[in-house]
Design an enzyme around this catalytic site. Structure first.
Site: not given
Ligand code: NAD
Length: 476
Positions: A222-223, A226-227, A244, A278
């Site tokens: 995800g972004s 959020t990571g 990732e 991505c």
């Protein structure tokens, strides 16, 4: 496609109704495609308990049996690829052929994982002792996937995690949960109950999973924003993590390229999946010598592309996937207009009657510090940036907190030498996006850590277990 159908969670091998549901919206029509269960805390707890119960037997199952079951799961998904692709187009927006590639990622990664057996490292095998490191599963894995490649990305995690002997809880994005839930219905009798659970839910479910004491490892895509939350939330229980995350990948176009052929490839690299990739090329640095002809060729190719409903024949690019992303992209276009950037293509201010359609947009040499260059757009808006000094271009390409991928286009030796200077996990030279079965996929800096794909990806779902046995032990 509007099924209006209600879907079920997969917990402990059974379909489970939700206490509540949320609507999943078709981004081309803004109609409801179906309703997904909003997993409660109690349902998450019961899925974690089921996974923990199932784990010891699954871990003890010979790997050849696990591999055969995961291969069978892939075959089952492949056998339903047409229906699944239609459902994916309806909820995700991508054209049918692209949806089939995304769904096809599941059998691909199941087949690939079914051929992999983690190695045993022998450190010493002598008259004195045997020292060996085995790779054992971690336990219960929480797999959290994004909305851009809902199926391929999920099975890039699920398949190796299961083959390695873990139990899995998969959480699809709330924007695109339906195809994943449908796959759950198809495969639930192929695996022992509790080994593979699928949970859809709203904004609380992810944080519940990443902080859950019964989950040992989180594999998250995800972004970057959020990571960071995932990492913080996993800290108190010291969960293993693979992250990732986002990228702002540069493509560098050198003098001496075949302009038309390169423009075709860079076009695909930048606009594939409507830019929602991505590792898409998100900033294109083009040498002065070829800037004009390259820009003309790119605009010509982009002008021919049809943006429309992914379920209609002839559509090359679907809408962007959700309202938030659409509003962000509109905001980036507005920002470029407000700052006087020049548009080579697109950038229309008018909004369509329905659907999250963003025209393919190319911006002519905006300043380096503009939002469209500095931020990950994750959509079909592309800045072309002019350079005349390759060292400066490399410096700009590397001047980012993220470092996922990149590409270099030009005379092979020179291009490859530049590739070695890019601070990213992956660089393609005169091609884009290929992923060989053993190639590690992952980023540097704030694009995350750990890798996916191949043996490297499978080892992320294992931990070392070293056993040293004396061969001189005294016998009683
Ligand atoms: P996102 O971070 O908003 O959501 C990803 C997933 O995390 C979703 O399932 C979401 O529900 C869940 N989530 C949201 N908040 C959470 C929280 N606090 N705790 C745990 N889970 C939470 O990302 P997105 O918008 O779905 O995807 C787009 C982003 O993903 C882009 O930045 C893109 O570059 C990145 N991406 C990276 C890769 C990669 O392999 N590096 C691949 C695809 C997408």
């Amino acid at each position: 496609m509007s099924t209006g159908q209600t879907f079920e969670l997969l917990i402990d091998g059974k379909g489970v109704a939700g206490d509540a549901y949320f609507d999943v919206i078709n981004p081309a029509t803004e109609e409801v495609v179906g309703r997904a269960p909003d997993c409660t805390r109690a349902q998450l707890d019961s899925a974690v308990a089921a996974a923990r119960r199932a784990f010891p037997d699954w871990k003890a199952t010979p790997i050849a049996e696990r591999q055969a079951k995961i291969a069978a799961m892939g075959d089952m998904i492949a056998a339903h690829i047409d229906d699944l692709s239609r459902l994916l187009t309806a909820e995700q927006g991508k054209p049918l052929a692209r949806a089939a590639e995304d769904v096809g990622g599941a059998p691909h990664f199941c087949g690939l994982s079914a051929k992999l057996t983690p190695p045993v490292d022998i450190h010493e095998d002598s008259d004195v002792r045997l020292s060996a490191t085995y790779r054992v599963p971690i336990g219960v894995v929480g797999a959290i996937s994004p909305w851009n490649f809902p199926i391929a990305d999920a099975f890039l995690k699920v398949a190796p995690a299961l083959v390695a002997g873990n139990a899995v809880l998969l959480k699809p994005s709330p924007f695109t949960p339906l195809t994943t839930l449908r796959i759950g219905e198809l495969i639930r009798d192929l695996l022992p109950p509790g080994i593979f659970n699928i949970l859809s839910g709203g904004e609380y479910l992810g944080p519940w999973m990443t902080s859950h004491p019964g989950i040992d490892k989180v594999a998250f895509t995800g972004s970057t924003a959020t990571g960071r939350l995932v990492m913080a939330s996993a800290a108190p229980t010291l969960k293993r993590l693979t992250l990732e995350l986002g990228g702002n990948d540069a493509a560098i176009v050198l003098p001496g390229v075949d302009v038309k052929a390169t423009a075709e490839k860079v076009f695909g690299a930048a606009f594939g999946n409507s830019g929602q990739v991505c590792f898409a090329a998100k900033r294109i640095y083009v040498h002065d010598d070829v800037y004009e002809p390259f820009a003309d060729a790119l605009v010509e190719i982009a002008s021919r592309a049809k943006v429309g409903d992914g379920s209609e024949q002839g559509t090359d690019f679907g809408p962007v996937q959700n309202r938030q992303q659409y509003d962000r992209l509109r905001g980036l276009i507005a920002d470029s207009h407000a700052n006087g950037h020049s548009f080579l293509l697109g950038g229309d201010a008018e909004t369509p009657d329905r659907g999250f359609f963003v025209p393919l947009t190319i911006i002519d040499n905006p300043p380096e510090d503009s939002r469209i260059v500095q931020e990950e757009q994750f959509g079909p808006i592309l800045p072309l940036l002019r350079f005349d000094d390759i060292d400066v271009a490399v410096e700009k390409a590397n001047a980012s907190d993220v470092g996922l991928g990149g590409s270099v286009w030009g005379p092979p030796e020179q291009a490859e030498a530049i590739a070695h200077r890019l601070d990213t996990g992956m660089v393609w030279v005169n091609e884009f996006g290929s992923l060989a079965p053993s190639q590690p996929f992952g980023g540097r800096k704030q694009s995350g850590f750990g890798v996916a794909n191949g043996m490297g990806g499978m080892l992320e779902f294992t931990q070392p277990h070293t056993i040293v046995t004396s061969r001189k032990a005294a016998k009683a």
